[in-house]
Design a protein around this motif. Structure first.
Motif, mmCIF file in Angstrom:
data_model
loop_
_atom_site.group_PDB
_atom_site.id
_atom_site.type_symbol
_atom_site.label_atom_id
_atom_site.label_comp_id
_atom_site.label_asym_id
_atom_site.label_seq_id
_atom_site.Cartn_x
_atom_site.Cartn_y
_atom_site.Cartn_z
ATOM 1 N N CYS A 69 0.767 -1.051 0.055
ATOM 2 C CA CYS A 69 -0.074 -0.207 0.096
ATOM 3 C C CYS A 69 0.963 1.272 0.125
ATOM 4 O O CYS A 69 1.713 1.503 0.834
ATOM 5 C CB CYS A 69 -0.963 -0.090 1.126
ATOM 6 N N LEU A 71 -0.102 4.066 0.738
ATOM 7 C CA LEU A 71 -0.328 5.085 1.777
ATOM 8 C C LEU A 71 0.544 5.054 3.053
ATOM 9 O O LEU A 71 0.780 5.939 3.803
ATOM 10 C CB LEU A 71 -1.758 5.308 2.030
ATOM 11 N N ARG A 72 0.683 3.634 3.487
ATOM 12 C CA ARG A 72 1.327 3.404 5.078
ATOM 13 C C ARG A 72 0.680 4.208 5.890
ATOM 14 O O ARG A 72 1.479 4.985 6.575
ATOM 15 C CB ARG A 72 2.712 3.460 4.786
ATOM 16 N N CYS A 73 -0.641 4.280 6.158
ATOM 17 C CA CYS A 73 -1.051 4.871 7.131
ATOM 18 C C CYS A 73 -0.786 4.738 8.715
ATOM 19 O O CYS A 73 -0.292 3.476 8.703
ATOM 20 C CB CYS A 73 -2.681 4.779 7.307
ATOM 21 N N LEU A 75 -2.094 4.242 11.297
ATOM 22 C CA LEU A 75 -2.941 3.239 11.815
ATOM 23 C C LEU A 75 -2.924 1.892 11.616
ATOM 24 O O LEU A 75 -3.598 1.227 12.129
ATOM 25 C CB LEU A 75 -4.294 3.979 11.880
ATOM 26 N N CYS A 76 -1.985 1.697 10.477
ATOM 27 C CA CYS A 76 -2.032 0.296 9.683
ATOM 28 C C CYS A 76 -0.892 -0.612 10.202
ATOM 29 O O CYS A 76 0.147 -0.137 9.990
ATOM 30 C CB CYS A 76 -2.084 0.602 8.219
ATOM 31 N N PHE A 78 -1.136 -3.553 8.718
ATOM 32 C CA PHE A 78 -1.252 -4.451 7.846
ATOM 33 C C PHE A 78 -0.388 -4.287 6.525
ATOM 34 O O PHE A 78 0.367 -5.287 5.864
ATOM 35 C CB PHE A 78 -2.762 -4.816 7.602
ATOM 36 N N SER A 79 -0.238 -2.956 6.241
ATOM 37 C CA SER A 79 0.423 -2.636 4.887
ATOM 38 C C SER A 79 1.832 -2.815 5.150
ATOM 39 O O SER A 79 2.616 -2.818 5.966
ATOM 40 C CB SER A 79 0.217 -1.048 4.571
ATOM 41 N N GLY A 112 -8.113 -4.644 0.189
ATOM 42 C CA GLY A 112 -6.466 -4.625 0.050
ATOM 43 C C GLY A 112 -5.880 -3.195 0.100
ATOM 44 O O GLY A 112 -6.492 -2.163 0.443
ATOM 45 N N GLY A 113 -4.764 -3.201 -0.066
ATOM 46 C CA GLY A 113 -3.690 -2.188 -0.295
ATOM 47 C C GLY A 113 -3.907 -1.371 -1.539
ATOM 48 O O GLY A 113 -4.451 -1.785 -2.394
ATOM 49 N N VAL A 145 -11.851 4.197 -0.256
ATOM 50 C CA VAL A 145 -10.466 4.608 -0.505
ATOM 51 C C VAL A 145 -9.827 3.897 -1.631
ATOM 52 O O VAL A 145 -9.119 4.488 -2.584
ATOM 53 C CB VAL A 145 -9.530 4.262 0.914
ATOM 54 N N LYS A 193 -4.584 9.310 3.506
ATOM 55 C CA LYS A 193 -5.889 8.845 3.086
ATOM 56 C C LYS A 193 -6.900 10.000 2.761
ATOM 57 O O LYS A 193 -6.817 10.824 2.955
ATOM 58 C CB LYS A 193 -6.509 8.114 4.388
HETATM 59 S S1 SF4 Z 1 -4.089 -0.790 3.647
HETATM 60 FE FE1 SF4 Z 1 -5.616 0.914 4.348
HETATM 61 S S2 SF4 Z 1 -5.189 1.561 6.416
HETATM 62 FE FE2 SF4 Z 1 -3.459 0.309 5.299
HETATM 63 S S3 SF4 Z 1 -2.049 1.796 4.548
HETATM 64 FE FE3 SF4 Z 1 -3.177 1.350 3.175
HETATM 65 S S4 SF4 Z 1 -4.902 2.859 2.974
HETATM 66 FE FE4 SF4 Z 1 -3.730 2.994 4.884
#
Ligand code: SF4
Length: 360
Positions: A69, A71-73, A75-76, A78-79, A112-113, A145, A193
């Motif tokens: 992903c 964005l690498r938020c 809060l995440c 998973f990515s 998914g990302g 998103v 995001k």
């Molecule tokens: S998978 Fe979703 S929450 Fe995780 S970094 Fe990407 S956009 Fe952000």
């Protein structure tokens, strides 16, 4: 016997009984009350009027097609970046194998990302591949998103994107990516995001195209009660225009392996109950309130069935996102396990797909 011990709740109960919509101040009062039994009794009455003794559950699998992903938020958990050792993308063959392996499922939930390199055909073909294996499967796919990203990346207007995906097999849209709408909070937890405003716009366009969606809210990070009320208000307002939200899903934030240091303790049972019950009362125009058992834990999910919740989530075979962030619940629950939770709380379980169509 006096049931309500909080005078604010007495006023709220009277409004709800008379069909008068509660205000933002009422929501704030519900979010801070200690009269949890009183609050639950109000929310439970709303739930019973809408759904009687039924509690819904699904038999589904989770498909997280890539963890890459852009964005690498913060809060995440998973990515991953594209070149990380544990970055992955599922091929269409991998996806076909997973769907076949999942066996007797009614629904697949795909998130998914934002992968920089996948071609547009990958997304359309993913939906078609799944439908070719099981035409009756209900596909709940891609967050607002992801839709925003695909629309911009491939220069396809959202209306057209939704039509193409519907033709390829899309059934409905999950509620992810909403997080919390308040811009200053969003700036910290997911700065890259799409804005809350854009999330709502994407959902409004999906609704206009006849696609029902969920709405989520991520809580217990750095938000304040007023941010929760603000979030609920935006959902209620859009719903007044589109009626496209079928379910509201509050999600407890799990911070393990994320970059958010919320300095909060685990939310208490009361914290969580207040949010679900308040949502049930405030969102008078959203039919369902869902407690994902794997986010709140199966025991609290069962309690929430007496506090306005009518949907306990689903089996979620192969869930990865919340478990990447430290959720301690099992990676999936069997159908008898969910039925037992519902029956043991005195309700009648009903197996449905994401559109609440009974599947048994
Ligand atoms: S998978 Fe979703 S929450 Fe995780 S970094 Fe990407 S956009 Fe952000």
């Amino acid at each position: 016997m006096k049931i309500l011990t909080d005078s604010n709740l007495e006023a709220i109960a009277k409004k709800v009984e008379a069909g008068i919509h509660v205000t933002d101040d009422d929501a704030l009062a519900m979010l801070s009350t200690n009269d949890i039994m009183g609050l639950c009794s109000i929310a439970h009455n709303v739930k019973q009027k809408l759904h009687g003794n039924v509690v819904y559950y699904g038999v589904n699998m989770n498909l997280n097609y890539t963890n890459v992903c852009m964005l690498r938020c913060p809060l995440c958990a998973f990515s991953r970046d594209k070149h990380d050792a544990d970055a992955y993308v599922l091929s269409l063959d991998d996806i076909a194998a997973k769907i076949t392996q999942a066996g007797d499922i009614d629904e697949v939930h795909i998130v998914g990302g934002l992968h920089p390199d996948l071609p547009f055909s990958y997304y359309e073909d993913m939906l078609k591949t799944i439908k070719a294996i099981n035409p009756t499967i209900h596909i709940v796919a891609f967050t607002a998103v992801e839709y925003d990203y695909l629309s911009k990346k491939f220069t396809i207007p959202l209306d057209e994107l939704f039509t193409r995906f519907k033709n390829a097999g899309l059934g409905s849209i999950p509620g992810g990516g909403a997080e919390i709408f308040a811009p200053e909070i969003r700036q910290t937890i997911a700065p890259k995001k799409i804005s809350g405003q854009r999330w709502l716009e994407v959902m409004a366009i999906a609704h206009r195209n006849g696609i029902k969606t969920n709405a989520t809210m991520l809580f217990n990070h750095i938000e304040k009660p007023a941010d929760i009320v603000d979030h609920l208000r935006h959902i209620r307002t859009l719903q007044d225009t589109t009626s496209g939200f079928k379910t509201f899903v509050p999600l407890v934030f799990h911070e393990e392996y994320t970059k958010i240091k919320a300095k909060r303790k685990e939310p208490t049972g009361y914290d969580i109950i207040r949010i679900y019950a308040t949502a049930r009362v405030y969102l008078h125009n959203v039919p369902h309130i869902k407690a994902l058992w794997m986010y709140v834990g199966e025991k609290l999910a069962q309690v929430l069935l007496q506090c306005g919740v009518d949907d306990i989530g689903a089996t979620y075979y192969d869930e990865k996102v919340v478990h990447s962030a430290g959720a301690k619940t099992p990676a999936w629950g069997s159908e008898p396990f969910l039925q037992h939770l519902i029956r043991d709380a005195g309700f009648t379980p009903l197996r449905v797909n994401a559109s609440y169509v009974p599947t048994r």
